[in-house]
Motif scaffolding. Structure first.
Motif, short mmCIF file in Angstrom:
data_model
loop_
_atom_site.label_atom_id
_atom_site.label_comp_id
_atom_site.label_asym_id
_atom_site.label_seq_id
_atom_site.Cartn_x
_atom_site.Cartn_y
_atom_site.Cartn_z
N LEU A 119 14.02 -5.90 -20.98
CA LEU A 119 14.66 -5.40 -22.08
C LEU A 119 13.57 -4.12 -22.49
N ALA A 120 12.70 -4.09 -23.24
CA ALA A 120 12.27 -3.20 -23.06
C ALA A 120 12.53 -2.00 -21.73
N LEU A 121 11.99 -2.68 -20.74
CA LEU A 121 11.94 -1.85 -19.45
C LEU A 121 13.33 -1.16 -19.13
N ALA A 122 14.18 -2.36 -19.54
CA ALA A 122 15.90 -1.57 -18.96
C ALA A 122 16.05 -0.20 -19.81
N ARG A 123 15.71 -0.78 -21.50
CA ARG A 123 16.31 0.00 -22.33
C ARG A 123 15.24 1.70 -22.56
N LYS A 124 13.49 1.18 -22.02
CA LYS A 124 13.61 3.02 -21.73
C LYS A 124 13.97 3.06 -20.52
N ALA A 125 14.18 2.44 -19.30
CA ALA A 125 14.31 3.40 -18.15
C ALA A 125 15.97 4.00 -18.48
N LEU A 126 17.02 3.33 -18.93
CA LEU A 126 18.05 4.25 -19.21
C LEU A 126 18.22 5.18 -19.92
N ALA A 127 17.28 5.21 -21.15
CA ALA A 127 16.96 5.83 -22.36
C ALA A 127 16.43 7.02 -21.67
N GLY A 128 15.91 6.83 -20.80
CA GLY A 128 14.65 8.16 -20.38
C GLY A 128 15.80 8.72 -19.05
N GLY A 129 17.19 8.12 -18.85
CA GLY A 129 18.29 8.99 -17.87
C GLY A 129 17.97 8.20 -16.32
N LYS A 130 16.96 7.45 -16.42
CA LYS A 130 17.10 6.53 -15.18
C LYS A 130 18.10 5.37 -14.83
N GLY A 131 18.43 5.69 -13.96
CA GLY A 131 19.59 4.59 -13.75
C GLY A 131 19.46 2.82 -13.37
N LEU A 132 19.48 2.02 -13.99
CA LEU A 132 19.52 0.73 -13.51
C LEU A 132 19.88 -0.38 -12.60
N SER A 149 1.10 -0.79 -0.34
CA SER A 149 0.11 -0.04 0.00
C SER A 149 0.72 1.43 -0.03
N PRO A 150 2.48 1.22 0.43
CA PRO A 150 2.61 2.69 0.35
C PRO A 150 3.57 2.56 -0.75
N TYR A 151 3.53 2.51 -1.85
CA TYR A 151 3.79 2.06 -2.97
C TYR A 151 2.96 2.60 -4.15
N ALA A 152 3.57 3.62 -5.42
CA ALA A 152 2.42 3.39 -6.47
C ALA A 152 2.29 2.30 -6.60
N TRP A 153 1.50 2.30 -7.52
CA TRP A 153 0.88 0.59 -8.75
C TRP A 153 1.30 1.13 -10.37
N GLU A 154 1.90 0.41 -11.02
CA GLU A 154 1.66 0.64 -12.18
C GLU A 154 1.50 -0.22 -13.12
N ASP A 155 0.79 -0.95 -13.89
CA ASP A 155 0.45 -2.05 -13.90
C ASP A 155 1.28 -2.06 -15.61
N ASP A 156 1.35 -1.59 -16.11
CA ASP A 156 2.57 -1.43 -17.22
C ASP A 156 4.24 -1.12 -16.33
N MET A 157 5.06 -1.80 -16.53
CA MET A 157 6.58 -0.83 -15.79
C MET A 157 7.17 -0.15 -16.56
N THR A 158 6.94 -0.71 -18.19
CA THR A 158 7.37 0.27 -18.52
C THR A 158 7.72 1.81 -18.49
N ALA A 159 5.74 2.27 -17.87
CA ALA A 159 5.62 4.00 -17.45
C ALA A 159 6.71 3.94 -16.47
N PHE A 160 7.08 2.83 -14.99
CA PHE A 160 8.34 3.81 -14.22
C PHE A 160 9.29 4.93 -15.53
N ALA A 161 9.72 4.32 -17.17
CA ALA A 161 10.84 5.51 -16.87
C ALA A 161 10.20 6.39 -17.88
N GLY A 162 8.55 7.35 -17.46
CA GLY A 162 8.68 8.67 -17.73
C GLY A 162 7.95 9.04 -16.31
N ARG A 163 8.41 8.52 -15.29
CA ARG A 163 7.48 8.82 -13.94
C ARG A 163 8.85 9.61 -13.41
N ASP A 164 8.56 11.01 -12.89
CA ASP A 164 9.43 12.16 -13.00
C ASP A 164 9.92 11.53 -11.31
#
Lengths: 436, 436
Positions: free
Chosen positions: A89-102, A57-72
């Motif tokens: 792999l889709a998540l890893a690519r999107k996260a890094l491309a979005g400037g997130k650490g992986l 309950s303390p955490y936001a939920w995403e059905d689509d994990m690749t949405a993490f890449a867009g979260r500020d």
């Protein structure tokens, strides 16, 4: 104190739940060590409602994990989904491309796509870490890439798959055969329902390819790992090895062959005979251990739990603490452009002592045929044992094992090629090398 | 590529020369890993003209090494002079106060003054590292302070002195007595001409105090290490231990006793009986090994060369690479203000099994006297052996050894206090604990 490091966590299996538990258990200590809070802000998994023994309950939920890449509100994405391609792999690519650490525990993905991901991380100036992908809780990527960083590593080898090590040490202790012990291991949760990745050596090969890249500064080359598993090992092999003063362990071994004026990378996963006096011989059960030989430090050994939620979570959170501290070692210890694209070494050129096991028809002339093939290929036999039948049951196949003197692997292959298809051999011979 | 990291090196003994050799041998690799050149600009030692097998002409020379602190062309001072106080400490203080980074291999100085130096480093925002001070080439400070950083460490123990381990494993292999093996070790260079620091456990105690601080987040407290050495161990003890399934190793052991509602730090260096099946039992010769038990990662083991120019230089240069990379872990993994000033634990409260060895007068009633003292103190004896004289030489002292059941250490102490001064005992009894 600096700002909170904000985490999004994809995958809530045993490891994902373990990471949440660890962050909760040791939160205060982790904050003090990291110099700032490490806080999970969002999670994602296949099923939202499943009971995992942790409160989501303390955490936001995403059905689509690749949405993490867009979260500020996310600084680092932790990928614990698994699988070399697909969603991870889709998540890893999107996260890094979005400037997130992986941070990832996904050995298959790193073995197949680590170079691409490291390049992406480098381009974006964002961290990428995967300590948990190799040897579970053992900080061996850090040990090699930082602790031994001043050394030219000459060889790296180790026990990289806990399932195989459990099976082999159980076979040794109980004298039982492979199939039986595997079934037990599955019942105990030490082996998966589909154990192929483990027992055929693929999982160890993933880890070896990653270790080799960090150790030798070479580009990842998983496809070149010469891989065999433990499925053909019989209790008789273990007994023979023991009689010779050895135990059998599935080892990943890698070194650089510089003989031809050109550096070539040797990578092999295979069951080997390890001398009883070697530290790896006493590594039993699901434990992992890695040996690195450096040109100044000598032999280093790292040992610990190779899997499990606690150890794997420990490595994941160590990566997060490193990122929180601003520690900025390159994913493969060297910048991607400095990694060498080395060609695979030809195993035929390697010199080793070999253990050979034949199941032969019990009739005259068989030993002469085998030994002639060895002689003709230039293989020198150090010792040979033919196991007779105590009750002399005519016609049943008998076991012949031998250990060769050190020589080129190509000679052994040549001898076995001559014997291939011989009606004297009841099944394909088994070859294992002795750890030198 | 970032600017060169400029080094001043104080002390040109085997380790100092080893650092210069390593930087030369692996220079290209080190530059690639560090992301910038690491260049020695100045050196200092007692004698300038001595032949050390390395060319000193590229480096500026300082007769007074504390002058490094004032040089504008120096970023990091490497202190390899040794000694807890005196010139080494003066240099370390001046270097940090002058805003230079500090890398040292000096266990005595870190054990005695590490907290003060870490505070100074923190105040000046400059790095301080000492990987080479503990367990030579093994990256165990990094392994604990970074690799296992997510864990509450529950216990740490290990083989921290190569000289003692060499002597004990030689005694075991050859059956010879302490004095003889020590003389050989001195001839072979495994022991110093004045071996007191090693064989009396002080060197191991320095390392243990440092490890405990990093592992438990406590302030360094070298003075509180309960230290005994290996000088009283006889070949008979080793034979008895072997008969019981143990080997004798000098161990440093530390954990936190939280029983009284208050965290108390236990630190002991002492010879212990280690079960044959334990990984530390097969650590032979001058090798070091450290085990850390974390609350999530489980048991980690780090093993490698504990001394020598190559391994020690490897650790020194790893620290320099870390500094060049900008990796900024606090010297004791936590900010100084977060380190806890814990009180020493009372060893009397600890529960252990003990090995006791008595040299007794060979006359009636001695065994009754000893066993009565044990009974009265509540010590329960698990096994006892009295070695008879094969030729029944009346009057010669005889050896009595026993192993107790687990119980409070204070009970064993109470029993021995009762026996103290008894004419039945020819010398002070020897007590060693069994590693549990």
């Amino acid at each position: 104190m600096a700002e909170t490091l904000r985490i999004a966590l994809a995958g809530l299996g045993t490891v994902g739940a373990g990471v949440l538990r660890l962050l909760e258990d040791n939160g205060e200590l982790i904050t003090a060590r990291a110099g700032r809070r490490i806080e999970v802000v969002a999670v994602s998994a296949r099923e939202r409602s499943k009971d995992r023994g942790v409160d989501l309950s303390p955490y936001a939920w995403e059905d689509d994990m690749t949405a993490f890449a867009g979260r500020d509100d996310v600084d680092v994405v932790v990928e614990l989904v698994g699988g070399s391609d697909g969603p991870a792999l889709a998540l890893a690519r999107k996260a890094l491309a979005g400037g997130k650490g992986l941070v990832t525990a996904n050995k298959a993905m790193v073995a197949h796509h680590g170079l691409e991901l490291a390049r992406l991380a480098e381009d974006r100036g964002t961290p990428m870490r995967y300590e948990a992908a190799v040897a579970g809780g053992i900080p061996v990527i850090k040990g090699l890439g930082e602790g031994a960083a001043a050394n030219r590593i000459e060889r790296i080898y180790g026990i990289l798959n806990g399932t195989c090590n459990y099976i082999l040490s159980e076979m040794e202790t109980t004298g039982r055969d492979f199939g039986e012990v595997l079934a037990d291991a599955q019942a105990l949760g030490y082996a998966e329902a589909d154990p192929a990745f483990d027992i055929e050596g693929v999982d160890a090969a993933h880890k070896l390819a990653i270790l080799a890249s960090v150790a030798f500064g070479t580009e990842l080359d998983f496809a070149a790992v010469d891989t065999s598993g433990i499925t053909r090992i019989r209790s008789a092999d273990i007994a023979q090895a023991r009689a010779l003063g050895y135990v059998i362990r599935l080892l990943g071994i890698s070194d650089c062959d510089e003989s031809g004026g050109e550096r070539r990378l040797f990578q092999r996963v295979a069951p080997c005979l390890v001398p009883r006096s070697h530290p790896l011989a006493s590594v039993d059960g699901p434990t992992n251990a890695v040996v690195a030989e450096g040109n100044h430090v000598g032999r280093l050994l790292f040992e610990g739990a190779g899997a499990g939620d606690g150890p794997t979570a420990s490595a994941v959170v160590a990566d997060l603490i490193d990122i929180a501290r601003g520690n900025a070692t390159a994913p493969f210890s060297l910048p991607v452009a400095s990694l060498e694209a080395s060609k695979p070494a030809d195993p035929g050129n390697r010199r080793s002592r070999a253990y050979l096991r034949f199941m032969v028809a019990d009739r005259p002339g068989v030993l002469a045929e085998i030994t002639a093939a060895m002689r003709d290929a230039g293989v020198s036999i150090e010792s040979m044992i033919q196991q007779g039948h105590p009750d002399d049951t005519d016609g049943d196949p008998v076991l012949v094992t031998m250990v060769t003197h050190e020589g080129p692997e190509s000679s052994v292959t040549a001898a076995l090629n001559v014997l291939d298809g011989s009606p004297s051999l009841v099944e394909e011979p088994l070859v294992m090398r002795l750890l030198g």
